[in-house]
Design a protein around this motif. Structure first.
Motif, PDB file in Angstrom:
ATOM      1  N   ALA A 230       0.827  -1.209   0.000  1.00 36.00           N
ATOM      2  CA  ALA A 230       0.000   0.000   0.000  1.00 36.00           C
ATOM      3  C   ALA A 230       0.863   1.261   0.000  1.00 36.00           C
ATOM      4  N   PHE A 231       1.938   1.255   0.776  1.00 35.03           N
ATOM      5  CA  PHE A 231       2.831   2.423   0.804  1.00 35.03           C
ATOM      6  C   PHE A 231       3.393   2.685  -0.588  1.00 35.03           C
ATOM      7  N   HIS A 232       3.850   1.638  -1.258  1.00 33.18           N
ATOM      8  CA  HIS A 232       4.451   1.824  -2.583  1.00 33.18           C
ATOM      9  C   HIS A 232       3.403   2.178  -3.628  1.00 33.18           C
ATOM     10  N   ALA A 233       2.189   1.682  -3.456  1.00 33.81           N
ATOM     11  CA  ALA A 233       1.107   2.105  -4.354  1.00 33.81           C
ATOM     12  C   ALA A 233       0.861   3.600  -4.195  1.00 33.81           C
ATOM     13  N   ALA A 234       0.823   4.076  -2.947  1.00 34.18           N
ATOM     14  CA  ALA A 234       0.623   5.507  -2.692  1.00 34.18           C
ATOM     15  C   ALA A 234       1.784   6.328  -3.236  1.00 34.18           C
ATOM     16  N   LYS A 235       2.994   5.848  -3.043  1.00 37.74           N
ATOM     17  CA  LYS A 235       4.193   6.556  -3.504  1.00 37.74           C
ATOM     18  C   LYS A 235       4.208   6.682  -5.029  1.00 37.74           C
ATOM     19  N   VAL A 236       3.998   5.563  -5.711  1.00 38.45           N
ATOM     20  CA  VAL A 236       4.016   5.588  -7.173  1.00 38.45           C
ATOM     21  C   VAL A 236       2.844   6.414  -7.701  1.00 38.45           C
ATOM     22  N   ALA A 237       1.685   6.313  -7.030  1.00 38.61           N
ATOM     23  CA  ALA A 237       0.520   7.108  -7.445  1.00 38.61           C
ATOM     24  C   ALA A 237       0.842   8.596  -7.387  1.00 38.61           C
ATOM     25  N   GLN A 238       1.495   9.037  -6.323  1.00 44.15           N
ATOM     26  CA  GLN A 238       1.894  10.443  -6.226  1.00 44.15           C
ATOM     27  C   GLN A 238       2.892  10.801  -7.324  1.00 44.15           C
TER      28      GLN A 238
END
Length: 257
Positions: A22-30
């Motif tokens: 989830a953290f990496h999904a949020a990071k890449v999404a940003q």
């Protein structure tokens, strides 16, 4: 701002540590242009601390998916954050939990099984429907995380059943929300050595399968490939894909032996 999620508003659940998908999904999404909002359960200060490691500041909304009051108030909190009710574009469902008893298939109580199914599968539906008024305004993409439920895995037991329920829920949700221009898909990720993994008895035995059977290789300590898969499904590059399960597991799912 450029990127495949430029201008999109995305809600991400399940950020607990920097090592989570989830953290990496949020990071890449940003990085791909999205405006991200996080939810947290229980240890909000932990989520807020981890959120500071993202490229841009994000708000954290308290959300217990088994609490109907939290679900009923979620849309209003998102509208309050954005300052308008023009909707959101996507949800990342990265929520799963099973009591220790759920990891003993023959001896698990119904209470343990019920908790595993409610938190890990039913919440995919309840979270999506809680935000349906906002998703409908823009058309949207809901992406959840599963662990291949086609097979019986060592030690996974009733959590495997809960993931099978999640995968079925995804298909029915895709059926019912497709006419509203909302796509529902899952990423079936390989095992990640995360905080959640520590609660699974025998995780190392299960994960060892990937050391021998992933033709393209798999890193237990690298959640970013799965996070990128999530972002791809959130984007407009899959406009007619729904009810699907995309494997990001190094290829293990298709190996016979």
């Amino acid at each position: 701002m450029s990127g495949i999620l430029a201008g999109k508003r995305i809600l991400v659940t399940g950020v607990l540590t920097e090592g989570s998908i989830a953290f990496h999904a949020a990071k890449v999404a940003q990085e791909e242009g999205a405006d991200v909002v996080l939810t947290g359960f229980g240890r909000l200060t932990l989520v807020e601390r981890i959120a500071k490691r993202l490229p841009k500041p994000v708000p954290v909304i308290e959300l217990d998916v088994t609490n109907q009051e939290h679900l009923d108030g979620l849309a209003d909190k998102i509208v309050e954050h954005y300052g308008d009710d023009s909707g959101i574009d996507g949800i990342v469902h990265s929520i799963a939990f099973g009591p220790q008893g759920a990891f003993n298939f023959l001896e698990a109580s119904w209470e343990d099984v019920q908790t595993a199914v409610q938190v890990s599968a039913y919440s995919y539906k309840s979270l999506t429907t809680a935000l349906l008024p906002l998703l409908e305004k823009r058309g949207g993409s809901v992406v959840g995380l599963t662990f291949d439920a086609q097979l019986a895995w060592p030690k996974y037991d009733w959590m495997g059943v809960a993931k099978a329920a999640l995968e079925s829920t995804n298909r029915y949700l895709a059926r019912d929300l497709g006419p509203r221009n909302i796509r529902c898909n899952l990423i079936s990720a390989g095992p990640i050595r995360s905080m959640a993994a520590k609660s699974i008895p025998g995780f190392e035995e299960l994960a060892d399968v990937w050391n021998h059977r992933a033709p393209i290789g798999w890193e237990l300590s690298d959640p970013e490939p799965a996070g990128r898969g999530v972002v791809a499904l959130l984007s407009d590059f899959f406009p007619k894909t729904t009810g699907e399960i995309v494997h990001v597991d190094g290829g293990v799912h298709m190996m016979g032996a």
